[in-house]
Design a protein around this motif. Structure first.
Motif, short mmCIF file in Angstrom:
data_model
loop_
_atom_site.label_atom_id
_atom_site.label_comp_id
_atom_site.label_asym_id
_atom_site.label_seq_id
_atom_site.Cartn_x
_atom_site.Cartn_y
_atom_site.Cartn_z
N GLY A 1 0.87 -1.28 0.13
CA GLY A 1 0.01 -0.05 0.03
C GLY A 1 0.90 1.24 0.16
O GLY A 1 0.73 2.15 -0.72
N HIS A 2 1.95 1.11 0.78
CA HIS A 2 2.85 2.47 0.77
C HIS A 2 3.53 2.47 -0.53
O HIS A 2 3.65 3.63 -0.94
N PRO B 1 -6.02 -2.84 -2.11
CA PRO B 1 -6.51 -2.91 -0.95
C PRO B 1 -5.89 -3.86 -0.04
O PRO B 1 -4.77 -4.42 -0.55
N GLY B 2 -6.22 -4.13 1.28
CA GLY B 2 -5.49 -5.35 1.97
C GLY B 2 -6.30 -6.50 1.67
O GLY B 2 -7.20 -6.58 0.65
N LYS C 1 -8.58 -1.08 3.82
CA LYS C 1 -7.37 -0.55 3.46
C LYS C 1 -6.10 -1.47 4.02
O LYS C 1 -6.29 -1.89 5.13
N MET C 2 -5.18 -1.53 3.30
CA MET C 2 -4.01 -2.36 3.59
C MET C 2 -3.46 -1.59 5.05
O MET C 2 -3.25 -0.34 4.72
N SER C 3 -3.15 -2.42 5.88
CA SER C 3 -2.59 -1.80 6.99
C SER C 3 -2.00 -3.05 8.07
O SER C 3 -2.59 -3.99 8.14
N LYS C 4 -0.82 -2.62 8.54
CA LYS C 4 0.01 -3.79 9.32
C LYS C 4 -0.83 -4.18 10.48
O LYS C 4 -0.97 -5.16 11.11
N SER C 5 -1.60 -3.18 11.21
CA SER C 5 -2.52 -3.27 12.32
C SER C 5 -3.70 -4.05 12.00
O SER C 5 -4.24 -4.74 13.02
N ILE D 1 0.82 -7.12 2.79
CA ILE D 1 1.93 -7.87 2.19
C ILE D 1 3.03 -6.90 2.27
O ILE D 1 3.05 -5.81 1.82
N ALA D 2 4.22 -7.41 2.87
CA ALA D 2 5.28 -6.47 3.00
C ALA D 2 5.92 -5.97 1.66
O ALA D 2 5.64 -6.79 0.66
#
Length: 400
Positions: A19-20, A259-260, A265-269, A274-275
Motif C-alpha cells: 500500500g505504501h 486494498p488489503g 485498507k491495507m494496514s499492518k495493524s 503484504i510487506a
C-alpha cells in the motif's frame, strides 16, 4: 524566487507494505527524476503518537530507509535524511508557534479523527496538537514548492500556506506583492476600494491609527475576500513586505487502488498487509488464503469479481487479457479461485524481485545506508540553515 523543490516524509512506525509502495513510493521514484526531492524519516512525528514506547523507532527508521532504497528511491537523485538529525526543524517549529493561532491547530480535520481512531492512547499532549505545525516546519524550512499528498492531507498543506502567509505578513513580503495587492483591492468593489486607498494613504502619509483601524475593520467585514487576499490587503495597508517563506502547493497523488488482503485498507495493524520485501513463500500463502466472493462456496459456483478482494489486485497487477480471463472464468465458474490468484502471486513476486536485490547490499553492509543518510543530512542542514538565517533576521534574532 526560490527553485522548485519537492519535500515529503514518512513516520517510522513499522515495516512498509505494498500500500505504501503504490500510494507513495512509486510516485517518489517518478518525481526524483523530474525535480529536486528531499525525502525524510519523520521520527519526531512518530513520537507524537508513540511517545510512551519509542523502542521501535530506531529499528523502524533503518528498515524503512532500506525499503525506500529497495523501491527505487535513488540517493544520487534525491536527498534522504532523518528529521531529528536536522535540529533546525525544531527551531522553526518553535518560532512559528509564537504566531500560530491555537484555533488553526484545533481545526485540522485529522486532529479529532486520529484522537477517535487511537482512543487507546493518551493523545492530550502538546506534541500531538502541534504536529501539523511541526509538519509545516518540515516543509517550509526547505521552501518547498510542491508536497505530494493524498486528498486527506490537503487541509495540512492549506494550513502550511496560511502559516507561511501569516509569517510573511508579519515579517516579510511575497514576490509580486504589490501587484497582487492591487488586484485584491479591486475585488472590494469600487466604493470600498476607493475608501481602502484613502485610508491607506492617510495612514502611510500621516500615521493615522484611526485610519488604519477603519481599514482593518472594513477588511474584516469584506465577505468576498479569500484568506490570502485579506492577508495581502492587511500587509498592503502598512507598506511592502519581503517573502521569507514560500507557500507550497499540494501535488495531488492518486490514491493507492490496492486494498488489503481482506478488501479493507491495507494496514499492518489490520493484519491484512503484504510487506514490501515479503518472503516469496509467505507472499504466496497470504494470497492463496485471501477471501473471495462468498457466493463461490463450491468450485462449480459462479462468482462476481466486483465482490472479490482478489479482483482489486488484478486491477493493479494484471493486463487486459488476464483480467478478461479472470472475469469470464469467475462468472462462469470456468476457473477456480486458486487459478484466479496465481497470476497475482506471479506479478507481485516479479515486482518484488528487484526490490530484494536492491535491498540485499544494504542488509549485507548497513554502513552503506548510514553513509547515504549522513550525506543527506548534511545537504538538508545546509538548506535548512539558509532559511533559518533569514527567519532569525526577520524576527530580530540575528545578534552580532
Amino acid at each position: 524566487m526560490y527553485p522548485d523543490r519537492v519535500v515529503s516524509g514518512m513516520r517510522p512506525t513499522g515495516a512498509l507494505h505494498l500500500g505504501h509502495y503504490h500510494g507513495a513510493l512509486k510516485n517518489w521514484v517518478r518525481l526524483q527524476s523530474e525535480l529536486p526531492c528531499l525525502f525524510f524519516v519523520a521520527d519526531w512525528h512518530a513520537l507524537t503518537t508513540h511517545y510512551d514506547d519509542p523502542s521501535l523507532i530506531e529499528t523502524s527508521t533503518w528498515d524503512m530507509l532500506i525499503d525506500w532504497l529497495a523501491a527505487g528511491v535513488d540517493p544520487s537523485q534525491a536527498t534522504l535524511f532523518i528529521q531529528s538529525k536536522v535540529p533546525e526543524h525544531a527551531e522553526l517549529h518553535l518560532l512559528l508557534s509564537m504566531a500560530t493561532p491555537l484555533g488553526w491547530l484545533e481545526r485540522v480535520p485529522t486532529y479529532k479523527d486520529q484522537q477517535e481512531k487511537l482512543a487507546d492512547r493518551d493523545l492530550a499532549t502538546y506534541g500531538f496538537l502541534g504536529y501539523p505545525l511541526l509538519q509545516a516546519a518540515d516543509v517550509l524550512i526547505y521552501r518547498a514548492s510542491q508536497v505530494p499528498v493524498g486528498d486527506d492531507q490537503v487541509p495540512h498543506i492549506e494550513m502550511m500556506r496560511e502559516i507561511a502567509r501569516r509569517f510573511n505578513h508579519l515579517y516579510g513580503k511575497e514576490k509580486g506583492f504589490e501587484e497582487k495587492a492591487q488586484e485584491a483591492v479591486k475585488k472590494l468593489g469600487s466604493k470600498r476600494a476607493k475608501l481602502y486607498n484613502e485610508l491607506r494613504t492617510e495612514f502611510q502619509q500621516q500615521g493615522s491609527e484611526d485610519a488604519l483601524g477603519q481599514a482593518k475593520a472594513m477588511l474584516d467585514d469584506a465577505q468576498n475576500l479569500s484568506m490570502i487576499d485579506r492577508e495581502r490587503l492587511f500587509g498592503f495597508l502598512e507598506g511592502s513586505r519581503k517573502l521569507i517563506l514560500s507557500e507550497p502547493q499540494a501535488l495531488l497523488t492518486e490514491a493507492s487502488r490496492l486494498p488489503g488482503l481482506d478488501g479493507q485498507k491495507m494496514s499492518k495493524s489490520y493484519g491484512n498487509a503484504i510487506a514490501l520485501r515479503e518472503d516469496k513463500d509467505v507472499l504466496s500463502k497470504k494470497v492463496r488464503t485471501m477471501p473471495t466472493d462468498p457466493a463461490r462456496v463450491r468450485r462449480t459456483d459462479p462468482g462476481d469479481p466486483d465482490k472479490c478482494p482478489v479482483w482489486q489486485f488484478h486491477v493493479v497487477y494484471s493486463d487486459d487479457a488476464t483480467r478478461q480471463w479472470v472475469s469470464k472464468g469467475c462468472r462462469s465458474a470456468g476457473i477456480g479461485c486458486l487459478e484466479c490468484k496465481q497470476p497475482v502471486i506471479d506479478a507481485i513476486v516479479k515486482e518484488q524481485e528487484p526490490m530484494h536485490e536492491r535491498a540485499q547490499q544494504y542488509l549485507d553492509d548497513p554502513s552503506l545506508v548510514r553513509a547515504i543518510v549522513a550525506d543527506g543530512c548534511d545537504h538538508a542542514r545546509k538548506l535548512a540553515q539558509d532559511t533559518m538565517r533569514d527567519v532569525r533576521e526577520a524576527m530580530g534574532l540575528s545578534y552580532s
